[in-house]
Design a protein around this motif. Structure first.
Motif, PDB file in Angstrom:
ATOM      1  N   PRO A 574      48.008  49.420  37.403  1.00 15.07           N
ATOM      2  CA  PRO A 574      47.418  48.093  37.450  1.00 15.07           C
ATOM      3  C   PRO A 574      47.018  47.600  36.058  1.00 15.07           C
ATOM      4  N   SER A 575      46.805  48.526  35.122  1.00 16.57           N
ATOM      5  CA  SER A 575      46.355  48.085  33.814  1.00 16.57           C
ATOM      6  C   SER A 575      47.455  47.379  33.036  1.00 16.57           C
ATOM      7  N   THR A 576      48.697  47.502  33.483  1.00 15.76           N
ATOM      8  CA  THR A 576      49.749  46.829  32.742  1.00 15.76           C
ATOM      9  C   THR A 576      50.299  45.631  33.502  1.00 15.76           C
ATOM     10  N   GLU A 577      49.900  45.452  34.744  1.00 12.71           N
ATOM     11  CA  GLU A 577      50.423  44.302  35.472  1.00 12.71           C
ATOM     12  C   GLU A 577      49.311  43.271  35.628  1.00 12.71           C
ATOM     13  N   GLY A 578      49.350  42.248  34.796  1.00  9.86           N
ATOM     14  CA  GLY A 578      48.407  41.147  34.912  1.00  9.86           C
ATOM     15  C   GLY A 578      47.017  41.535  34.504  1.00  9.86           C
ATOM     16  N   LYS A 579      46.042  40.911  35.149  1.00 13.28           N
ATOM     17  CA  LYS A 579      44.686  40.985  34.634  1.00 13.28           C
ATOM     18  C   LYS A 579      43.905  42.177  35.169  1.00 13.28           C
ATOM     19  N   ILE A 580      42.979  42.619  34.363  1.00 10.90           N
ATOM     20  CA  ILE A 580      42.107  43.716  34.753  1.00 10.90           C
ATOM     21  C   ILE A 580      40.864  43.124  35.407  1.00 10.90           C
ATOM     22  N   LYS A 581      40.462  43.736  36.529  1.00 12.48           N
ATOM     23  CA  LYS A 581      39.317  43.209  37.270  1.00 12.48           C
ATOM     24  C   LYS A 581      38.128  44.161  37.154  1.00 12.48           C
ATOM     25  N   ILE A 582      37.008  43.620  36.753  1.00 15.42           N
ATOM     26  CA  ILE A 582      35.803  44.437  36.615  1.00 15.42           C
ATOM     27  C   ILE A 582      34.686  43.877  37.487  1.00 15.42           C
ATOM     28  N   MET A 583      34.110  44.733  38.308  1.00 11.89           N
ATOM     29  CA  MET A 583      32.976  44.337  39.142  1.00 11.89           C
ATOM     30  C   MET A 583      31.697  44.802  38.450  1.00 11.89           C
ATOM     31  N   GLU A 617      31.219  37.656  28.086  1.00 16.37           N
ATOM     32  CA  GLU A 617      32.009  38.303  27.038  1.00 16.37           C
ATOM     33  C   GLU A 617      33.308  38.891  27.603  1.00 16.37           C
ATOM     34  N   LEU A 618      33.227  39.432  28.813  1.00 14.52           N
ATOM     35  CA  LEU A 618      34.430  40.014  29.422  1.00 14.52           C
ATOM     36  C   LEU A 618      35.427  38.915  29.777  1.00 14.52           C
ATOM     37  N   GLU A 619      34.922  37.820  30.320  1.00 15.09           N
ATOM     38  CA  GLU A 619      35.815  36.714  30.709  1.00 15.09           C
ATOM     39  C   GLU A 619      36.482  36.115  29.473  1.00 15.09           C
ATOM     40  N   ARG A 620      35.732  36.051  28.388  1.00 17.95           N
ATOM     41  CA  ARG A 620      36.280  35.547  27.127  1.00 17.95           C
ATOM     42  C   ARG A 620      37.471  36.393  26.678  1.00 17.95           C
ATOM     43  N   ARG A 621      37.480  37.669  27.064  1.00 13.67           N
ATOM     44  CA  ARG A 621      38.574  38.557  26.663  1.00 13.67           C
ATOM     45  C   ARG A 621      39.663  38.668  27.729  1.00 13.67           C
ATOM     46  N   GLY A 622      39.562  37.835  28.755  1.00 17.52           N
ATOM     47  CA  GLY A 622      40.639  37.774  29.741  1.00 17.52           C
ATOM     48  C   GLY A 622      40.452  38.638  30.983  1.00 17.52           C
ATOM     49  N   VAL A 751      28.893  42.440  23.555  1.00 21.59           N
ATOM     50  CA  VAL A 751      30.099  42.274  22.729  1.00 21.59           C
ATOM     51  C   VAL A 751      30.743  43.642  22.480  1.00 21.59           C
ATOM     52  N   ALA A 752      29.913  44.628  22.129  1.00 19.39           N
ATOM     53  CA  ALA A 752      30.447  45.972  21.866  1.00 19.39           C
ATOM     54  C   ALA A 752      31.093  46.549  23.127  1.00 19.39           C
ATOM     55  N   SER A 753      30.440  46.357  24.281  1.00 24.41           N
ATOM     56  CA  SER A 753      30.980  46.875  25.546  1.00 24.41           C
ATOM     57  C   SER A 753      32.301  46.192  25.878  1.00 24.41           C
ATOM     58  N   ALA A 754      32.308  44.873  25.775  1.00 32.44           N
ATOM     59  CA  ALA A 754      33.514  44.113  26.125  1.00 32.44           C
ATOM     60  C   ALA A 754      34.666  44.481  25.192  1.00 32.44           C
ATOM     61  N   ASN A 755      34.359  44.678  23.908  1.00 33.01           N
ATOM     62  CA  ASN A 755      35.407  45.086  22.963  1.00 33.01           C
ATOM     63  C   ASN A 755      35.980  46.453  23.330  1.00 33.01           C
ATOM     64  N   ALA A 756      35.091  47.379  23.667  1.00 34.98           N
ATOM     65  CA  ALA A 756      35.549  48.730  24.025  1.00 34.98           C
ATOM     66  C   ALA A 756      36.444  48.673  25.264  1.00 34.98           C
ATOM     67  N   LEU A 757      36.034  47.893  26.245  1.00 37.36           N
ATOM     68  CA  LEU A 757      36.820  47.793  27.479  1.00 37.36           C
ATOM     69  C   LEU A 757      38.159  47.108  27.210  1.00 37.36           C
ATOM     70  N   ALA A 758      38.105  46.045  26.391  1.00 42.77           N
ATOM     71  CA  ALA A 758      39.338  45.306  26.084  1.00 42.77           C
ATOM     72  C   ALA A 758      40.320  46.214  25.348  1.00 42.77           C
ATOM     73  N   GLU A 759      39.783  47.018  24.454  1.00 43.84           N
ATOM     74  CA  GLU A 759      40.651  47.919  23.702  1.00 43.84           C
ATOM     75  C   GLU A 759      41.283  48.951  24.635  1.00 43.84           C
ATOM     76  N   TYR A 760      40.444  49.518  25.523  1.00 45.35           N
ATOM     77  CA  TYR A 760      40.957  50.539  26.444  1.00 45.35           C
ATOM     78  C   TYR A 760      42.070  49.973  27.332  1.00 45.35           C
ATOM     79  N   TYR A 761      41.825  48.769  27.856  1.00 52.40           N
ATOM     80  CA  TYR A 761      42.795  48.198  28.793  1.00 52.40           C
ATOM     81  C   TYR A 761      43.911  47.418  28.084  1.00 52.40           C
ATOM     82  N   GLY A 762      43.892  47.490  26.765  1.00 52.94           N
ATOM     83  CA  GLY A 762      44.946  46.814  25.997  1.00 52.94           C
ATOM     84  C   GLY A 762      44.899  45.305  26.116  1.00 52.94           C
ATOM     85  N   MET A 763      43.705  44.734  26.097  1.00 51.67           N
ATOM     86  CA  MET A 763      43.575  43.287  26.290  1.00 51.67           C
ATOM     87  C   MET A 763      43.133  42.559  25.040  1.00 51.67           C
ATOM     88  N   LYS A 764      43.145  43.263  23.927  1.00 51.30           N
ATOM     89  CA  LYS A 764      42.668  42.611  22.702  1.00 51.30           C
ATOM     90  C   LYS A 764      43.744  41.742  22.095  1.00 51.30           C
TER      91      LYS A 764
END
Ligand SMILES: [Zn+2]
Length: 764
Positions: A574-583, A617-622, A751-764
């Motif tokens: 799921p991490s490569t098909e479309g958007k990542i969903k975080i609850m 911050e998460l929504e800003r990163r997609g 910001v730091a959390s969202a960046n870390a998550l974006a990097e992990y999920y390849g969304m940067k």
């Protein structure tokens, strides 16, 4: 969050005991008694130095007011009340025993009813001093489990290092520092008292094969020095844990994965791959192994799938599967604590005929199941396994199903009287004991032999090895092999009937295969391999290794394959098909109601305020972001919070921490799911490091808080349905400097959390 129990049910308890003496509710119905004993109490430790805490949890998904009465060493009685705990979602208390000696349980009251205390292990021992317990004063380093000069794969390094821990002056486990030197490496790490991570996946490549010196350092005590050897070949490892290698299959082997989104979904997929229709289904608790394990042979005889339930509502996929099969009968395994009244009612509303099979505890339930199996086939064989440990018995499920061999439970050292009697009365002549003497002792074997029973033991050096020994003994030259996770019971047990329907053996795996398993599955006759569960259960690397033996001639699946056939292509990540969903789950509710020790505000309010910023911050990163508390005043149950993760990649339960003691603590912590199928330590570390760094505090570690070997202590993680789930403690809110700093820096942390998550999920 709260580290100790709250007393919000105190009034209710008091009321209960005011009524009881007048006889209004003192009569225990059978249901209530069964419900009581099918659930269990968990002591955080069985030995403690006087003045320290033992945490006592009542593990049951049902509401229950529990009171225990202990006999103290001096001959007095002490009453212990368990109160609702908002983090675990269960009943819990911390006991601080004030007398040294043996504390034995006298009475157990559940909802005011006296239930048998003998079905629980509640006794504990209190020592006068650290010296009294360990033979020396604290602080010191406890290293009894460390073998001499172990040879390990780098993937086993963390496990090995954390076998050593510190004991402080009070007799509690405490953190250590470890220095690792050798082969060009010289590094220092903290080792926390639950053995959480020191070497991350990312830096593990630094550790090349060679010899290393470990120096464990404890403040105020003596260092301990150990030697270890890192090896690259599994055959050279003498460390008892799964060690693995890649697999190359013969050209004619076909591999298919049978998996749903979670254990419930996987049980449905397995059912679909076993039956086109079925008159009956068997339903067992999806979070406790005992009833499910014992029911394999019954399910097979009923020509029924094993499906899972938990909590108060049937999983919709399970419900749909019962409809698809056209089932008329539902066999429910275990009492109401195992499968709730609400679920039974839901099934009844579907006009299904309900047959509930249960005894007073798991020993008795397994006997009741055996009686049902006997109606189909008389059997003079049985399987015996430890009642607390599913690991060794997993591989026996398929065999039990295929041959209608009932499965019974024992404690390590003694057969239960009822089990013994049933074995005698039902004419069992041969018993297969699964596991070594560490789980079923030779005493038990002697007991059986003296009854004239022929005993055979199957054991391996670990669960994976046991599964291979089992497979080699009973399924020599298999054409079909079924693989399931060895770290959780759910898929392997639901797959027992499936494997039986294909005359297939069950091989346990997780990240990699052992050499023996490799040899077994690559044997020339194996034409089909089915992998049960998602990639988190049995890793993608095994799967790709298997399916990438690409000379594969497309092969019709073996003989009686019911449709629809599983797809032999892995599902896209799921991490490569479309958007990542975080609850996002902002912990607790609004106001001071749920508060404890928070300086300058309320935890629930703070969690909610922070989550709005993190969401932005998460929504800003997609990312697509959900919330369990759209309004500040919302306070959903732990089950609802966890279930809100369904369909999401990640659930983050946002909290701040409290020590509950006068000692100031500092740092960030992440609690990862204890179930390896849901755990993601790499991401937890990455996120935790980012959170800590952004506040200038330390990352205390990734922790695994367990109720028992397979269950999360935290209610939100226990109920989590997202692919991964963490409970995040951003800092300590009873540490004034730290909480003020955190509140002022919400944006920076987000910001730091969202960046870390974006990097992990390849969304940067
Ligand atoms: Zn909290």
């Amino acid at each position: 969050m709260f580290l100790k129990a709250k007393r919000i049910f105190a009034f209710l308890l008091l009321l209960t005991f005011m009524i009881t003496p007048f006889g209004n509710i003192s009569m225990a119905s059978r249901d209530e008694a069964v419900q009581g004993s099918a659930s269990k109490f968990v002591l955080s430790r069985k030995e403690v130095v006087k003045g320290n805490e033992i945490v006592l949890d009542y593990q049951s998904e049902e509401e229950a007011e529990a009171v225990l009465v202990y006999n103290t060493p001096s001959g007095n009685k002490k009453e212990v009340h368990l109160d609702y705990n908002e983090d675990s979602g269960m009943y819990s208390t911390a006991i601080t025993p004030d007398e040294a000696g043996e504390w034995t349980i006298d009475t157990v009251l559940l909802n005011g009813n006296n239930v048998s205390s003998s079905s629980y292990e509640l006794d504990f021992k209190v020592f006068e001093s650290v010296k009294d317990q360990y033979g020396k004063e604290g602080p010191f380093i406890y290293d009894d489990a460390f073998q001499d000069e172990p040879k390990v794969l780098v993937s086993d390094l963390n496990q090995l290092i954390s076998q050593v821990y510190g004991i402080d002056q009070q007799g509690n486990t405490t953190e250590l520092t470890v220095r690792i030197q050798g082969s060009g490496v010289d590094e220092v790490f903290n080792v926390y008292n639950d053995g959480s991570s020191v070497i991350t996946d990312e830096n593990s490549s630094k550790y090349q094969p060679g010899s290393y010196t470990l120096t464990y350092i404890i403040e105020g005590g003596s260092d301990v020095v150990k030697t270890l050897h890192i090896v690259s070949d599994v055959a050279d490892s003498n460390f008892v844990r799964l060690s693995g290698e890649e697999v190359s299959l013969s050209a004619n082997t076909e591999v298919a994965r049978v998996a749903g989104k979670n254990r419930y979904g996987t049980s449905v997929e397995i059912s679909k791959n076993t039956y086109n229709k079925a008159d009956s289904v068997v339903i067992a608790n999806g979070t406790k192994f005992a009833d499910a394990l014992a029911s394999s042979s019954l399910a097979r005889n009923l020509k029924a799938p094993l499906l899972y339930a938990a909590g108060s509502k049937l999983n919709p996929e399970v419900k749909a599967e019962i409809k698809r099969l056209g089932a008329k009968n539902v066999y429910i395994m275990g009492g109401f604590a195992a499968v709730s009244r609400e679920i039974e009612a839901e099934l009844s509303r579907e006009k299904l005929n309900i047959i509930r099979i249960f005894g007073g505890n798991r020993f008795e339930t397994s006997i009741e199941i055996a009686k049902q199996v006997k109606k189909f086939k008389s059997q003079n064989k049985a399987i015996l396994t430890n009642r607390d440990s599913f690991a060794d018995a997993l591989s026996a499920g398929a065999y039990s199903a295929q041959n209608s061999i009932p499965m019974f439970y024992t404690t390590k050292n003694k057969l239960e009287a009822k089990t013994k009697k049933y074995i005698k009365d039902s004419g069992v002549k041969e018993i297969l004991v699964v596991g070594g003497a560490a789980v079923v002792s030779n005493n038990v074997v002697k007991e059986l032999t003296s009854m004239g029973v022929n005993v055979k033991r199957i054991e391996g050096s670990n669960r994976y090895d046991t599964s291979i020994k089992f497979a080699q003994t009973y399924y020599n030259n298999p054409s079909t092999v079924v693989m399931a996770s060895g770290m959780d019971f759910a898929d392997a047990l639901a797959g027992g009937v499936f494997a039986a329907s294909k005359n297939a053996s069950m091989v346990l795996a997780s990240e990699k295969l052992s050499s023996a398993a490799n040899r077994y599955v690559t044997a020339s006759g194996v034409s089909s391999i089915y992998i049960l569960g998602g990639e988190k259960a049995v890793s993608g690397s095994i799967f790709s290794a298997l399916s990438s033996s690409e000379t594969t001639t497309p092969q019709p699946a073996p003989a009686p394959v019911p449709q629809p056939k599983p797809q032999p292509t892995p599902k896209p990540n799921p991490s490569t098909e479309g958007k990542i969903k975080i609850m996002l789950d902002p912990g607790h509710g609004a106001g001071s109601k749920h508060n404890r020790g928070f300086i300058g505000g309320n935890e629930g309010d703070s969690n909610w305020a922070y989550h709005l910023i993190l969401k932005e911050e998460l929504e800003r990163r997609g990312f697509i972001v959900g919330t369990t508390r759209p309004r500040k005043t919302d306070d959903p149950s732990l089950a609802a919070r966890g279930q809100a993760g369904r369909g999401y990649d990640l659930l983050l339960s946002l909290h701040t921490n409290a020590t509950g003691t006068k000692n100031l603590a500092s740092g960030a912590e992440i609690y990862d799911d204890v179930n390896p199928s849901y755990s993601n330590k790499t991401l937890a570390l990455k996120l935790g490091n980012a959170i800590a760094r952004s506040q200038g505090i330390r990352m205390r570690g990734v922790f695994y808080r367990k109720l028992d070997n397979s269950t999360n202590w935290y209610g939100v993680l226990r109920n989590n349905e997202a692919k991964n789930g963490f409970l995040v403690e951003h800092c300590f809110h009873d540490n004034p400097t730290e909480i003020r700093n955190y509140v002022r820096n919400y944006r920076k942390v987000a910001v730091a959390s969202a960046n870390a998550l974006a990097e992990y999920y390849g969304m940067k």
